[in-house]
Write a protein that holds these residues in place. Structure first.
Motif, PDB file in Angstrom:
ATOM      1  N   ASP A 151       0.806  -1.220   0.000  1.00 33.63           N
ATOM      2  CA  ASP A 151       0.000   0.000   0.000  1.00 33.63           C
ATOM      3  C   ASP A 151       0.839   1.270   0.000  1.00 33.63           C
ATOM      4  OD1 ASP A 151      -2.423  -1.351  -0.003  1.00 33.63           O
ATOM      5  OD2 ASP A 151      -2.631  -1.325   2.181  1.00 33.63           O
ATOM      6  N   TYR A 152       2.047   1.222   0.578  1.00 35.75           N
ATOM      7  CA  TYR A 152       2.821   2.451   0.774  1.00 35.75           C
ATOM      8  C   TYR A 152       4.139   2.485  -0.008  1.00 35.75           C
ATOM      9  CZ  TYR A 152      -0.588   3.396   4.400  1.00 35.75           C
ATOM     10  OH  TYR A 152      -1.755   3.625   5.058  1.00 35.75           O
ATOM     11  N   TYR A 153       4.966   1.456   0.115  1.00 34.60           N
ATOM     12  CA  TYR A 153       6.260   1.494  -0.547  1.00 34.60           C
ATOM     13  C   TYR A 153       6.140   1.519  -2.071  1.00 34.60           C
ATOM     14  CZ  TYR A 153       9.389   0.796   3.474  1.00 34.60           C
ATOM     15  OH  TYR A 153      10.118   0.966   4.630  1.00 34.60           O
ATOM     16  N   THR A 154       5.033   1.044  -2.599  1.00 34.05           N
ATOM     17  CA  THR A 154       4.838   0.998  -4.046  1.00 34.05           C
ATOM     18  C   THR A 154       4.354   2.317  -4.618  1.00 34.05           C
ATOM     19  OG1 THR A 154       2.572   0.215  -3.720  1.00 34.05           O
ATOM     20  CG2 THR A 154       4.282  -1.468  -4.013  1.00 34.05           C
ATOM     21  N   ARG A 155       4.046   3.277  -3.769  1.00 30.59           N
ATOM     22  CA  ARG A 155       3.531   4.548  -4.250  1.00 30.59           C
ATOM     23  C   ARG A 155       4.631   5.350  -4.952  1.00 30.59           C
ATOM     24  NH1 ARG A 155      -1.204   6.440  -2.340  1.00 30.59           N
ATOM     25  NH2 ARG A 155      -0.453   8.608  -2.325  1.00 30.59           N
ATOM     26  N   LYS A 156       4.200   6.213  -5.864  1.00 30.21           N
ATOM     27  CA  LYS A 156       5.129   7.148  -6.497  1.00 30.21           C
ATOM     28  C   LYS A 156       5.405   8.289  -5.526  1.00 30.21           C
ATOM     29  CE  LYS A 156       2.248   7.683  -9.902  1.00 30.21           C
ATOM     30  NZ  LYS A 156       1.619   8.200 -11.132  1.00 30.21           N
ATOM     31  N   GLY A 157       6.189   9.247  -5.952  1.00 31.82           N
ATOM     32  CA  GLY A 157       6.464  10.416  -5.118  1.00 31.82           C
ATOM     33  C   GLY A 157       7.776  10.330  -4.392  1.00 31.82           C
ATOM     34  N   LEU A 158       8.163   9.130  -3.950  1.00 35.98           N
ATOM     35  CA  LEU A 158       9.459   8.876  -3.318  1.00 35.98           C
ATOM     36  C   LEU A 158      10.040   7.602  -3.912  1.00 35.98           C
ATOM     37  CD1 LEU A 158       8.658   9.415   0.503  1.00 35.98           C
ATOM     38  CD2 LEU A 158       9.594  11.094  -1.092  1.00 35.98           C
ATOM     39  N   THR A 159      11.352   7.535  -4.005  1.00 34.61           N
ATOM     40  CA  THR A 159      12.020   6.307  -4.427  1.00 34.61           C
ATOM     41  C   THR A 159      12.061   5.318  -3.259  1.00 34.61           C
ATOM     42  OG1 THR A 159      14.220   7.041  -3.748  1.00 34.61           O
ATOM     43  CG2 THR A 159      13.486   7.658  -5.980  1.00 34.61           C
TER      44      THR A 159
END
Length: 226
Positions: A151-159
């Motif tokens: 849910d979180y680590y796969t988000r864009k915006g941060l590497t």
């Protein structure tokens, strides 16, 4: 209350240390990384008033609202909703004051159907191929894969490297999470955030969490290198 009026000696020394000595130290970081680390650290130690102050400075220094929101969102994994909600509300209040339109552009890359699969991929990328089977060890291990990472680590915006860095800050600022801090120190190193970089992160956060937790964090970094 204006601390320059009520506590001039205190604020003189704090400002000199935090915004001169630390920021300009040889071990400093680029502006974006420094603010990400500080904001994550303030969430980790529950420093609501200081977070509001530093959030304003981060926006003044052109840190993207998306970057800031991603830091707050990921805090939920490591502090829970109960300790993250105040910071999400503060962020939204400051964004509204500055006429930043919300909701921000979506950064989600998974669905409810593929979040487990994508989360396992992220875990394996950071910690190694043995993570491909780790989710089967128990319910909380599955939740780590589908919720924390899917849910979180796969988000864009941060590497992934940036996400591991802010995770390190959440853990170091909380205290009492030394086993996880050692593990995520290793995860950071796997992502290219080497020992020297992590020590720079700790040093930039000393004014916000103090010396005991900063020294504990450096000790965990050293243990992760063994």
């Amino acid at each position: 209350m204006n601390l320059k009026i009520t506590d001039p000696e205190y604020i003189e020394r704090f400002n000199h240390f935090a915004f001169d000595e630390v920021v300009n130290a040889e071990e400093s970081l680029d502006t974006k990384t420094r603010y990400m680390a500080i904001l994550a650290t303030l969430i980790g130690c529950q420093g609501t008033d200081a977070y509001r102050e530093m959030l304003g400075k981060a926006l003044d220094d052109k840190v993207s609202p998306i970057v800031i929101k991603e830091v707050v969102y990921q805090a939920t994994d490591y502090l829970g909703y109960g300790r993250t909600l105040n910071f999400l509300n503060i962020t939204n209040e400051v964004f509204a004051e500055r006429n930043i339109e919300m909701p921000l552009e979506s950064q989600c890359t998974t669905t409810l159907e593929d979040r487990l699969e994508k989360g396992i991929e992220a875990q394996a990328t950071i910690f190694g191929e043995h993570m491909n089977e780790a989710w089967k060890a128990g319910t909380i291990n599955k939740w780590l894969a589908d919720n924390c990472f899917g849910d979180y680590y796969t988000r864009k915006g941060l590497t992934l490297a940036e996400r591991e860095m802010i995770t390190f800050c959440f853990l170091s600022a909380q205290g009492g999470c030394e086993p996880q801090l050692i593990a995520h120190s290793k995860g950071n190193m796997n992502m290219g955030n080497d020992k020297e970089f992590l020590i720079k992160v700790v040093l930039q956060c000393v004014p916000y969490i103090g010396y005991p937790r900063s020294l504990n964090a450096i000790n965990c970094i050293n243990k992760a290198c063994k």
